[in-house]
Design a protein around this motif. Structure first.
Motif, PDB file in Angstrom:
ATOM      1  N   LYS A   1      41.218  37.982  36.988  1.00  0.00           N
ATOM      2  CA  LYS A   1      40.820  38.530  35.692  1.00  0.00           C
ATOM      3  C   LYS A   1      40.194  39.918  35.795  1.00  0.00           C
ATOM      4  O   LYS A   1      39.687  40.443  34.803  1.00  0.00           O
ATOM      5  N   THR A   2      40.197  40.496  36.975  1.00  0.00           N
ATOM      6  CA  THR A   2      39.647  41.839  37.128  1.00  0.00           C
ATOM      7  C   THR A   2      40.657  42.881  36.668  1.00  0.00           C
ATOM      8  O   THR A   2      41.834  42.580  36.428  1.00  0.00           O
ATOM      9  N   ARG A   3      40.190  44.127  36.564  1.00  0.00           N
ATOM     10  CA  ARG A   3      41.091  45.220  36.208  1.00  0.00           C
ATOM     11  C   ARG A   3      42.245  45.306  37.203  1.00  0.00           C
ATOM     12  O   ARG A   3      43.409  45.453  36.815  1.00  0.00           O
ATOM     13  N   GLU A   4      41.925  45.198  38.505  1.00  0.00           N
ATOM     14  CA  GLU A   4      42.965  45.265  39.516  1.00  0.00           C
ATOM     15  C   GLU A   4      43.968  44.115  39.355  1.00  0.00           C
ATOM     16  O   GLU A   4      45.178  44.332  39.443  1.00  0.00           O
TER      17      GLU A   4
ATOM     18  N   TRP B   1      48.028  54.318  43.698  1.00  0.00           N
ATOM     19  CA  TRP B   1      47.451  55.618  43.340  1.00  0.00           C
ATOM     20  C   TRP B   1      48.303  56.358  42.314  1.00  0.00           C
ATOM     21  O   TRP B   1      48.099  57.540  42.076  1.00  0.00           O
ATOM     22  N   ALA B   2      49.233  55.661  41.684  1.00  0.00           N
ATOM     23  CA  ALA B   2      50.197  56.321  40.798  1.00  0.00           C
ATOM     24  C   ALA B   2      49.792  56.283  39.328  1.00  0.00           C
ATOM     25  O   ALA B   2      50.606  56.540  38.461  1.00  0.00           O
TER      26      ALA B   2
ATOM     27  N   LYS C   1      36.479  52.486  37.032  1.00  0.00           N
ATOM     28  CA  LYS C   1      36.432  52.226  38.465  1.00  0.00           C
ATOM     29  C   LYS C   1      37.487  51.181  38.833  1.00  0.00           C
ATOM     30  O   LYS C   1      37.500  50.076  38.296  1.00  0.00           O
ATOM     31  N   THR C   2      38.380  51.552  39.737  1.00  0.00           N
ATOM     32  CA  THR C   2      39.468  50.660  40.128  1.00  0.00           C
ATOM     33  C   THR C   2      39.685  50.746  41.629  1.00  0.00           C
ATOM     34  O   THR C   2      39.742  51.840  42.189  1.00  0.00           O
ATOM     35  N   ARG C   3      39.805  49.603  42.266  1.00  0.00           N
ATOM     36  CA  ARG C   3      40.078  49.570  43.701  1.00  0.00           C
ATOM     37  C   ARG C   3      41.589  49.684  43.904  1.00  0.00           C
ATOM     38  O   ARG C   3      42.327  48.703  43.866  1.00  0.00           O
ATOM     39  N   ARG C   4      42.032  50.916  44.118  1.00  0.00           N
ATOM     40  CA  ARG C   4      43.462  51.192  44.134  1.00  0.00           C
ATOM     41  C   ARG C   4      44.171  50.543  45.328  1.00  0.00           C
ATOM     42  O   ARG C   4      45.351  50.173  45.220  1.00  0.00           O
TER      43      ARG C   4
ATOM     44  N   ASP D   1      33.977  45.427  37.510  1.00  0.00           N
ATOM     45  CA  ASP D   1      35.384  45.418  37.886  1.00  0.00           C
ATOM     46  C   ASP D   1      36.273  44.928  36.756  1.00  0.00           C
ATOM     47  O   ASP D   1      37.483  45.069  36.806  1.00  0.00           O
ATOM     48  N   LYS D   2      35.670  44.299  35.750  1.00  0.00           N
ATOM     49  CA  LYS D   2      36.456  43.757  34.653  1.00  0.00           C
ATOM     50  C   LYS D   2      36.827  44.862  33.672  1.00  0.00           C
ATOM     51  O   LYS D   2      36.177  45.885  33.573  1.00  0.00           O
ATOM     52  N   VAL D   3      37.865  44.614  32.906  1.00  0.00           N
ATOM     53  CA  VAL D   3      38.233  45.543  31.849  1.00  0.00           C
ATOM     54  C   VAL D   3      37.162  45.471  30.778  1.00  0.00           C
ATOM     55  O   VAL D   3      36.873  44.409  30.239  1.00  0.00           O
TER      56      VAL D   3
END
Length: 464
Positions: free
Chosen positions: A200-203, A377-378, A384-387, A450-452
Motif C-alpha cells: 500500500k505504499t507509494r512504491e 528513475w523514469a 519521497k519515493t524509493r526509486r 511512504d504512503k500516498v
C-alpha cells in the motif's frame, strides 16, 4: 481432488486399463502431487522466513528441487523431462498397472493441477486488487504509466539491438527475445510487496499499476511479433483495437469500483445462506476474467480488476478474510509449478553446447535487470519515493516470461541456445528480485511518509 472422469479418447495403452484402476492411479497421483507441493513449499518457506527472506522464494525453490531440475517428482509435460522412475514404480506397484501407463496418466491429469494453480494466481491478484487503495493507485497513475513504458522500451530496445549487433541473431528471433524481457510478473511482485508490508505504499502502488500496464503493452508487442513471424503483412487495425479495448477495460474497472460496489453490498445484505461473500466475490472474479479474455487481454488482468472493483465495498475486510485461505493454498501451487517448470540443466558449464547460451543469457540478464531498474528513475515526483524499490519490483519475469518463452518455442522462432538464454534470464530475474527487494528494504516497515498522501489523492492523475 476427486478423480476426473476418464477421457473419452484414450490411447491404446490406457484403453487396456479398467476404469477403476485408471481412477485409482489418477487419484493416487493427484494426492501425491499435492502432498509433495505443500510439504516441500512449507519446509523451505520455514527456512527462508528464519533467514528473513520472502517465503515465495521458498516456494519457487521447492518447485526447482522436486521439479524438472531436481528430483523429477513434479514434472510439467511441456518440459519434456522424464518422471522419476522411483515415483512411477511406486504408483505402478500400488495400483497394479504398467509403468508406461503411470507416466501417461500423470501427463493426462496434469492440466487439472495447472487449472488449480491458475485459480491460485487469480485469487492472489484479486486479493491484491482488494487491498489496493483506488485513490492512491490513481494518484500515482502518471508515474505508473511512465515506469511501465520505460520498463518495456528499455529492455526491448537494448535486448533486440544487442542480440542483432553483438551476437548476429536474426531479426525475428531477436525481436521476440527482446519482447520476452518486457514482461513483469505482477503475481510475484505483489506477493513479495505484501509480505514486506509495502503493497500500500507509494512504491507498491506505482509498481502494481505499472505491472498491469506492462501486461497490456506486452500483449500488444507479442501480437506484433507473432504477426511478423507468420510472414504476413502487419495489420495495424487489430492492434489499435486491442489497445482501445485495454484502455476501456481499465477505465471501466476504475469507474465500476465507485458504482458497482454499492450494488454488490446491497446484494450481499439480501443473502442469508452462509458463504455468500465468498461465492458472490468469485462470481464477479470469474465474470471479470471472462470479459478480459473475451476482448483479448490476460485473465490475470481481469482478476486484478475484479478486486479493484470491490476495493471500496463495505464488506472488503470480510472478502479478504474469505479469500486469504484460498490464496494461501492455491497460490502456493502456482509458484511451485513455476519453479518446477524451470530446467536448470541449461546452465551446465561443463556442457560445450551450453557455452553460447550462457554468454547470451548473461547479456540478456544484465539488460533485463538494468532496463527495469532504470525504469524506477523514469518518472517525476515531488513526493519521497524509493526509486530502487520501484525498479526492483518491476524486475521479476516469472510466469509471464515463461509464457512468452513457451509461445516462441511453439512457433519455432528460437534456436536452442537462444531458448536456453531466455529461460536463464527468466530464472535469474525471478529469483534475484525477491532477494534484492528484501536486502534493499531491510527490516524497515513503511511509515506514513511512504504512503500516498491525502493531498495528492484528492487531486488524482488518471491512469491512462
Amino acid at each position: 481432488m476427486l478423480a476426473a472422469a476418464m477421457p473419452p479418447l484414450l490411447t491404446p495403452l490406457l484403453a487396456e486399463i479398467s476404469a477403476h484402476d485408471f481412477e485409482m492411479a489418477e487419484t493416487l497421483i493427484g494426492v501425491a502431487r499435492f502432498v509433495l507441493i505443500f510439504v516441500a513449499a512449507r519446509a523451505l518457506a520455514e527456512v527462508l522466513v528464519r533467514l528473513q527472506l520472502p517465503t515465495i522464494l521458498g516456494e519457487l525453490l521447492a518447485g526447482v528441487i522436486i521439479g524438472a531440475s531436481g528430483l523429477h517428482l513434479l514434472v510439467p509435460p511441456d518440459t519434456h523431462a522424464q518422471l522419476s522412475e522411483g515415483f512411477v514404480t511406486l504408483v505402478s506397484g500400488l495400483v497394479s498397472i504398467p509403468p508406461d501407463s503411470v507416466a501417461e496418466i500423470y501427463n493426462e491429469s496434469f492440466p487439472s493441477l495447472e487449472a488449480v494453480a491458475q485459480l491460485g494466481l487469480y485469487a492472489l491478484l484479486f486479493l491484491v486488487g482488494l487491498e489496493t487503495e483506488l485513490e492512491e493507485l490513481v494518484a500515482v497513475g502518471a508515474q505508473a504509466f511512465t515506469v511501465a513504458v520505460a520498463g518495456v522500451v528499455l529492455p526491448f530496445a537494448l535486448g533486440t539491438w544487442g542480440l542483432m549487433a553483438l551476437f548476429h541473431v536474426d531479426a525475428i528471433p531477436a525481436i521476440f527475445a527482446g519482447a520476452s524481457m518486457t514482461a513483469t510478473s505482477i503475481g510475484i511482485t505483489a506477493s513479495v510487496f505484501s509480505e514486506l508490508g509495502y503493497l500500500k505504499t507509494r512504491e507498491g502502488q506505482i509498481v502494481i499499476g505499472a505491472a498491469v500496464l506492462d501486461d497490456i503493452l506486452g500483449i500488444v508487442i507479442l501480437a506484433v511479433v507473432v504477426s511478423l513471424a507468420s510472414g504476413g503483412s502487419l495489420d495495424i487495425a487489430p492492434i489499435v483495437k486491442l489497445v482501445a479495448a485495454a484502455a476501456v477495460f481499465v477505465v471501466a474497472a476504475i469507474g465500476l469500483s465507485r458504482t458497482a460496489a454499492p450494488a454488490f453490498d446491497w446484494l450481499i445484505d439480501k443473502f442469508k445462506a452462509p458463504g455468500e461473500v465468498l461465492v458472490a466475490s468469485f462470481v464477479l472474479l470469474a465474470l471479470s476474467c471472462f470479459t478480459a479474455t473475451a476482448i483479448g487481454l490476460e485473465a490475470a488482468l481481469g482478476a486484478f480488476a475484479a478486486g479493484l472493483i470491490l476495493s471500496s465495498s463495505k464488506h472488503n475486510h470480510a472478502i479478504q478474510q474469505a479469500v486469504l485461505p484460498i490464496v494461501t493454498l492455491f497460490a502456493t501451487i502456482f509458484f511451485v509449478l513455476v519453479g518446477a517448470g524451470m530446467d536448470l540443466s541449461v546452465i551446465n558449464p561443463s556442457d560445450p553446447s551450453s557455452g553460447s547460451a550462457l554468454i547470451v543469457a548473461g547479456f540478456l540478464l544484465v539488460v533485463a535487470i538494468i532496463g527495469k531498474i532504470a525504469a524506477g528513475w523514469a518518472f517525476v515526483s515531488k513526493e519521497k519515493t524509493r526509486r530502487l524499490v520501484v525498479g526492483l519490483g518491476m524486475m521479476p519475469r516469472g510466469e509471464v516470461g515463461l509464457i512468452f518463452l513457451g509461445l516462441g518455442t511453439s512457433a519455432q522462432l528460437l534456436s536452442p541456445s537462444l531458448e536456453a538464454a531466455i529461460l536463464l534470464m527468466v530464472i535469474g530475474t525471478t529469483f534475484l528480485a525477491p532477494v534484492l527487494l528484501r536486502l534493499v528494504i531491510g527490516g524497515d516497515k513503511p511509515d506514513d511518509g511512504d504512503k500516498v498522501d491525502d493531498e495528492v489523492a484528492a487531486n488524482p492523475v488518471g491512469l491512462l
